[in-house]
Write an enzyme that holds these catalytic residues in place. Sequence first.
Site, PDB file in Angstrom:
ATOM      1  N   ASN A  10      -1.926  10.175  -5.053  1.00 37.13           N
ATOM      2  CA  ASN A  10      -2.409   9.285  -4.003  1.00 37.13           C
ATOM      3  C   ASN A  10      -1.933   9.594  -2.883  1.00 37.13           C
ATOM      4  O   ASN A  10      -0.481   9.260  -2.440  1.00 37.13           O
ATOM      5  CB  ASN A  10      -2.260   7.964  -4.668  1.00 37.13           C
ATOM      6  CG  ASN A  10      -2.835   7.064  -3.473  1.00 37.13           C
ATOM      7  OD1 ASN A  10      -3.135   7.399  -2.530  1.00 37.13           O
ATOM      8  ND2 ASN A  10      -2.405   5.748  -3.719  1.00 37.13           N
ATOM      9  N   LYS A  12      -2.168   8.448  -0.035  1.00 36.16           N
ATOM     10  CA  LYS A  12      -2.163   7.168   0.911  1.00 36.16           C
ATOM     11  C   LYS A  12      -2.400   7.656   2.295  1.00 36.16           C
ATOM     12  O   LYS A  12      -3.287   8.598   2.498  1.00 36.16           O
ATOM     13  CB  LYS A  12      -0.681   6.641   0.783  1.00 36.16           C
ATOM     14  CG  LYS A  12      -0.457   6.104  -0.716  1.00 36.16           C
ATOM     15  CD  LYS A  12       0.641   5.401  -0.838  1.00 36.16           C
ATOM     16  CE  LYS A  12       1.034   5.004  -2.346  1.00 36.16           C
ATOM     17  NZ  LYS A  12       1.930   4.226  -2.570  1.00 36.16           N
ATOM     18  N   HIS A  95      -5.855  -0.816  -5.643  1.00 32.76           N
ATOM     19  CA  HIS A  95      -4.497  -0.465  -5.315  1.00 32.76           C
ATOM     20  C   HIS A  95      -3.704  -1.758  -4.995  1.00 32.76           C
ATOM     21  O   HIS A  95      -4.186  -2.616  -3.903  1.00 32.76           O
ATOM     22  CB  HIS A  95      -4.398   0.721  -4.456  1.00 32.76           C
ATOM     23  CG  HIS A  95      -2.975   1.334  -4.644  1.00 32.76           C
ATOM     24  ND1 HIS A  95      -2.135   0.788  -3.991  1.00 32.76           N
ATOM     25  CD2 HIS A  95      -2.531   2.337  -5.320  1.00 32.76           C
ATOM     26  CE1 HIS A  95      -0.856   1.385  -4.226  1.00 32.76           C
ATOM     27  NE2 HIS A  95      -1.255   2.424  -4.986  1.00 32.76           N
ATOM     28  N   GLU A  97      -1.538  -1.894  -2.684  1.00 27.76           N
ATOM     29  CA  GLU A  97      -1.394  -1.985  -1.244  1.00 27.76           C
ATOM     30  C   GLU A  97      -2.874  -2.493  -0.542  1.00 27.76           C
ATOM     31  O   GLU A  97      -2.683  -3.233   0.634  1.00 27.76           O
ATOM     32  CB  GLU A  97      -1.189  -0.525  -0.689  1.00 27.76           C
ATOM     33  CG  GLU A  97       0.222  -0.205  -1.127  1.00 27.76           C
ATOM     34  CD  GLU A  97       0.540   1.318  -1.143  1.00 27.76           C
ATOM     35  OE1 GLU A  97      -0.253   2.236  -0.821  1.00 27.76           O
ATOM     36  OE2 GLU A  97       1.759   1.610  -1.666  1.00 27.76           O
ATOM     37  N   GLU A 167       0.671   0.187 -12.324  1.00 26.67           N
ATOM     38  CA  GLU A 167       1.513   0.203 -11.253  1.00 26.67           C
ATOM     39  C   GLU A 167       2.131  -1.090 -10.773  1.00 26.67           C
ATOM     40  O   GLU A 167       1.797  -2.110 -10.074  1.00 26.67           O
ATOM     41  CB  GLU A 167       0.759   0.672 -10.029  1.00 26.67           C
ATOM     42  CG  GLU A 167       0.066   2.132 -10.013  1.00 26.67           C
ATOM     43  CD  GLU A 167      -0.125   2.715  -9.061  1.00 26.67           C
ATOM     44  OE1 GLU A 167       0.456   3.902  -8.850  1.00 26.67           O
ATOM     45  OE2 GLU A 167      -0.506   2.004  -7.818  1.00 26.67           O
ATOM     46  N   GLY A 173       6.996   3.025  -4.306  1.00 24.90           N
ATOM     47  CA  GLY A 173       7.684   3.364  -3.104  1.00 24.90           C
ATOM     48  C   GLY A 173       8.988   2.933  -2.927  1.00 24.90           C
ATOM     49  O   GLY A 173       9.763   3.000  -1.829  1.00 24.90           O
ATOM     50  N   SER A 212       6.970   5.541  -8.119  1.00 24.59           N
ATOM     51  CA  SER A 212       8.330   6.298  -8.120  1.00 24.59           C
ATOM     52  C   SER A 212       8.503   7.245  -9.081  1.00 24.59           C
ATOM     53  O   SER A 212       9.655   7.323  -9.718  1.00 24.59           O
ATOM     54  CB  SER A 212       9.407   5.321  -7.957  1.00 24.59           C
ATOM     55  OG  SER A 212       9.340   4.337  -6.925  1.00 24.59           O
TER      56      SER A 212
END
Length: 256
Positions: A10, A12, A95, A97, A167, A173, A212
């Site tokens: 991904n 991003k 996702h 985010e 996730e 991150g 991560s």
Amino acid sequence: MKRTPLVVGNWKMHKTGTEAIRLIEDLRKSSLPSNVEVAVCPAFTALSDAGSALRDSPIRLGAQDMYWEAQGAFTGEVSPLMLAAAGCRYVIVGHSERRQFFGETDVWVTRKVQAAFAHGLVPILCVGERLEERDAGRTDRIVTEQTEMATGELSSEQVVNLVVAYEPVWAIGTGRSATGEEANRVTGLIRRALGRRSGGASAQTRILYGGSVTPDNAAEVFGQPEIDGGLIGGASLDAGKFTAIVRAASRERGNL
Ligand code: 13P
């Protein structure tokens, strides 16, 4: 039940078209193992360049999001029809985010999962708890609810083809990955939640871990029996690191 391992990058909001081509060229040179399916998900603006760079390659193309309508007056959105025409096989849906920064709800995520299947795309449904939910002991409930909401209307055949990514939001991150054991436990929970409504079809569903993942912890993650691969953020931007992660998946899961 054999589930082909899947490792997805991904990207991003990184990589222009030119940069995407360069990264794909590097990945193609690195002779990825053939017993792991690999996909990359560039930004919308790089999909066309990435699709051309991937021609005649086993690496699949995916997108990071979409709207659920096929077309219409929805300024700024991209439809499943457009993604399919751009050569995408996968689309990431829900996702964290998107949920966190753009107000995406479980209802939207449900519609997107259905729209993806309706247009021949495979959704990669993301679920995961936030740190405060984890600290409050609500991980299992949150993850089960997110899974049940988004997949309640799917047929058994769609459950087989669906990809889910667990996730944990606190691991994305942050450099702080879940332990293999913890990720495996929650992944098993997701599989059981999916299985309750699909007559056990979820034994064939691929469930990935994301958060991560690096070349250093990939073997621990992929060594877990419930985890069928990874959704990789930061480390997927570097051909060497991403290749090392794919090789770890091949070693740990490739011969199942
Ligand atoms: P990182 O690998 O950068 O933690 O990102 C994980 C992720 O969000 C993949 O979708």
